[in-house]
Motif scaffolding. Structure first.
Motif, PDB file in Angstrom:
ATOM      1  N   GLN A 151     -40.478 -55.777 -67.969  1.00  0.00           N
ATOM      2  CA  GLN A 151     -39.818 -55.588 -66.679  1.00  0.00           C
ATOM      3  C   GLN A 151     -40.476 -56.510 -65.671  1.00  0.00           C
ATOM      4  O   GLN A 151     -41.680 -56.431 -65.436  1.00  0.00           O
ATOM      5  N   VAL A 152     -39.687 -57.405 -65.056  1.00  0.00           N
ATOM      6  CA  VAL A 152     -40.239 -58.383 -64.128  1.00  0.00           C
ATOM      7  C   VAL A 152     -39.742 -58.187 -62.701  1.00  0.00           C
ATOM      8  O   VAL A 152     -40.269 -58.806 -61.776  1.00  0.00           O
ATOM      9  N   ARG A 153     -38.732 -57.347 -62.490  1.00  0.00           N
ATOM     10  CA  ARG A 153     -38.231 -57.057 -61.151  1.00  0.00           C
ATOM     11  C   ARG A 153     -38.216 -55.552 -60.951  1.00  0.00           C
ATOM     12  O   ARG A 153     -38.076 -54.790 -61.897  1.00  0.00           O
ATOM     13  N   SER A 154     -38.318 -55.146 -59.701  1.00  0.00           N
ATOM     14  CA  SER A 154     -38.401 -53.737 -59.348  1.00  0.00           C
ATOM     15  C   SER A 154     -37.078 -53.021 -59.594  1.00  0.00           C
ATOM     16  O   SER A 154     -36.000 -53.599 -59.455  1.00  0.00           O
ATOM     17  N   ARG A 155     -37.196 -51.745 -59.941  1.00  0.00           N
ATOM     18  CA  ARG A 155     -36.016 -50.910 -60.131  1.00  0.00           C
ATOM     19  C   ARG A 155     -35.501 -50.355 -58.809  1.00  0.00           C
ATOM     20  O   ARG A 155     -34.425 -49.764 -58.767  1.00  0.00           O
ATOM     21  N   ILE A 156     -36.239 -50.551 -57.717  1.00  0.00           N
ATOM     22  CA  ILE A 156     -35.807 -50.070 -56.405  1.00  0.00           C
ATOM     23  C   ILE A 156     -34.525 -50.799 -56.022  1.00  0.00           C
ATOM     24  O   ILE A 156     -34.431 -52.015 -56.113  1.00  0.00           O
ATOM     25  N   GLY A 157     -33.543 -50.058 -55.619  1.00  0.00           N
ATOM     26  CA  GLY A 157     -32.259 -50.633 -55.241  1.00  0.00           C
ATOM     27  C   GLY A 157     -31.283 -50.748 -56.391  1.00  0.00           C
ATOM     28  O   GLY A 157     -30.122 -51.103 -56.191  1.00  0.00           O
ATOM     29  N   SER A 158     -31.722 -50.444 -57.602  1.00  0.00           N
ATOM     30  CA  SER A 158     -30.840 -50.480 -58.764  1.00  0.00           C
ATOM     31  C   SER A 158     -30.038 -49.189 -58.836  1.00  0.00           C
ATOM     32  O   SER A 158     -30.427 -48.161 -58.272  1.00  0.00           O
ATOM     33  N   SER A 159     -28.940 -49.233 -59.556  1.00  0.00           N
ATOM     34  CA  SER A 159     -28.107 -48.046 -59.702  1.00  0.00           C
ATOM     35  C   SER A 159     -28.782 -47.026 -60.619  1.00  0.00           C
ATOM     36  O   SER A 159     -29.724 -47.349 -61.341  1.00  0.00           O
ATOM     37  N   LYS A 160     -28.281 -45.805 -60.602  1.00  0.00           N
ATOM     38  CA  LYS A 160     -28.817 -44.747 -61.463  1.00  0.00           C
ATOM     39  C   LYS A 160     -28.685 -45.127 -62.930  1.00  0.00           C
ATOM     40  O   LYS A 160     -29.561 -44.836 -63.733  1.00  0.00           O
ATOM     41  N   VAL A 161     -27.592 -45.777 -63.277  1.00  0.00           N
ATOM     42  CA  VAL A 161     -27.359 -46.177 -64.671  1.00  0.00           C
ATOM     43  C   VAL A 161     -28.401 -47.198 -65.109  1.00  0.00           C
ATOM     44  O   VAL A 161     -28.936 -47.115 -66.215  1.00  0.00           O
ATOM     45  N   LYS A 199     -31.415 -47.629 -63.826  1.00  0.00           N
ATOM     46  CA  LYS A 199     -32.703 -46.948 -63.904  1.00  0.00           C
ATOM     47  C   LYS A 199     -32.810 -46.157 -65.209  1.00  0.00           C
ATOM     48  O   LYS A 199     -33.854 -46.160 -65.872  1.00  0.00           O
ATOM     49  N   ALA A 200     -31.726 -45.503 -65.588  1.00  0.00           N
ATOM     50  CA  ALA A 200     -31.717 -44.744 -66.836  1.00  0.00           C
ATOM     51  C   ALA A 200     -31.847 -45.677 -68.034  1.00  0.00           C
ATOM     52  O   ALA A 200     -32.503 -45.335 -69.026  1.00  0.00           O
ATOM     53  N   THR A 201     -31.262 -46.855 -67.958  1.00  0.00           N
ATOM     54  CA  THR A 201     -31.361 -47.832 -69.036  1.00  0.00           C
ATOM     55  C   THR A 201     -32.801 -48.304 -69.199  1.00  0.00           C
ATOM     56  O   THR A 201     -33.307 -48.410 -70.319  1.00  0.00           O
ATOM     57  N   LEU A 202     -33.483 -48.562 -68.094  1.00  0.00           N
ATOM     58  CA  LEU A 202     -34.898 -48.950 -68.163  1.00  0.00           C
ATOM     59  C   LEU A 202     -35.724 -47.824 -68.776  1.00  0.00           C
ATOM     60  O   LEU A 202     -36.618 -48.076 -69.594  1.00  0.00           O
ATOM     61  N   ASP A 203     -35.438 -46.578 -68.393  1.00  0.00           N
ATOM     62  CA  ASP A 203     -36.147 -45.431 -68.967  1.00  0.00           C
ATOM     63  C   ASP A 203     -35.905 -45.349 -70.469  1.00  0.00           C
ATOM     64  O   ASP A 203     -36.823 -45.079 -71.240  1.00  0.00           O
ATOM     65  N   THR A 204     -34.682 -45.590 -70.893  1.00  0.00           N
ATOM     66  CA  THR A 204     -34.341 -45.546 -72.316  1.00  0.00           C
ATOM     67  C   THR A 204     -35.097 -46.612 -73.095  1.00  0.00           C
ATOM     68  O   THR A 204     -35.533 -46.371 -74.222  1.00  0.00           O
ATOM     69  N   LEU A 205     -35.263 -47.773 -72.497  1.00  0.00           N
ATOM     70  CA  LEU A 205     -36.024 -48.841 -73.141  1.00  0.00           C
ATOM     71  C   LEU A 205     -37.518 -48.544 -73.150  1.00  0.00           C
ATOM     72  O   LEU A 205     -38.275 -49.159 -73.899  1.00  0.00           O
ATOM     73  N   ALA A 257     -27.507 -54.977 -70.163  1.00  0.00           N
ATOM     74  CA  ALA A 257     -27.140 -54.229 -68.962  1.00  0.00           C
ATOM     75  C   ALA A 257     -28.142 -54.416 -67.825  1.00  0.00           C
ATOM     76  O   ALA A 257     -27.777 -54.280 -66.654  1.00  0.00           O
ATOM     77  N   VAL A 258     -29.387 -54.719 -68.160  1.00  0.00           N
ATOM     78  CA  VAL A 258     -30.427 -54.892 -67.129  1.00  0.00           C
ATOM     79  C   VAL A 258     -31.089 -56.261 -67.236  1.00  0.00           C
ATOM     80  O   VAL A 258     -32.252 -56.430 -66.917  1.00  0.00           O
ATOM     81  N   ARG A 259     -30.337 -57.255 -67.660  1.00  0.00           N
ATOM     82  CA  ARG A 259     -30.885 -58.589 -67.919  1.00  0.00           C
ATOM     83  C   ARG A 259     -31.485 -59.225 -66.676  1.00  0.00           C
ATOM     84  O   ARG A 259     -32.351 -60.081 -66.781  1.00  0.00           O
ATOM     85  N   HIS A 260     -31.061 -58.813 -65.482  1.00  0.00           N
ATOM     86  CA  HIS A 260     -31.603 -59.378 -64.244  1.00  0.00           C
ATOM     87  C   HIS A 260     -32.943 -58.740 -63.866  1.00  0.00           C
ATOM     88  O   HIS A 260     -33.619 -59.226 -62.957  1.00  0.00           O
ATOM     89  N   LEU A 261     -33.347 -57.684 -64.555  1.00  0.00           N
ATOM     90  CA  LEU A 261     -34.611 -56.997 -64.254  1.00  0.00           C
ATOM     91  C   LEU A 261     -35.695 -57.240 -65.306  1.00  0.00           C
ATOM     92  O   LEU A 261     -36.850 -56.903 -65.057  1.00  0.00           O
ATOM     93  N   VAL A 262     -35.327 -57.793 -66.447  1.00  0.00           N
ATOM     94  CA  VAL A 262     -36.272 -57.929 -67.560  1.00  0.00           C
ATOM     95  C   VAL A 262     -36.277 -59.354 -68.105  1.00  0.00           C
ATOM     96  O   VAL A 262     -35.347 -60.122 -67.863  1.00  0.00           O
TER      97      VAL A 262
END
Length: 60
Positions: free
Chosen positions: A8-18, A20-26, A49-54
């Protein structure tokens, strides 16, 4: 299947609930945390789904 190192290279702050849940699943809970996962289609879909955060690297 190839092993992938997902960081994870970018913050989850401001991301949607989905997203955030995807990051938790990973298994990513904090910035700059890395996990290793098999490159299965389901994991690749989660990463897409979270390619812009990782970042993703292949582990040899």
């Amino acid at each position: 299947m190839a092993k992938l190192k997902i960081t994870q290279v970018r913050s989850r702050i401001g991301s949607s609930k989905v997203q955030k849940a995807t990051l938790d699943t990973l298994g990513l809970r904090k910035m700059h945390q890395s996990v290793e996962r098999e490159g299965t289609p389901s994991v690749l879909g989660l990463v897409q789904a979270v390619r812009h955060l990782v970042t993703v690297e292949e582990v040899k």
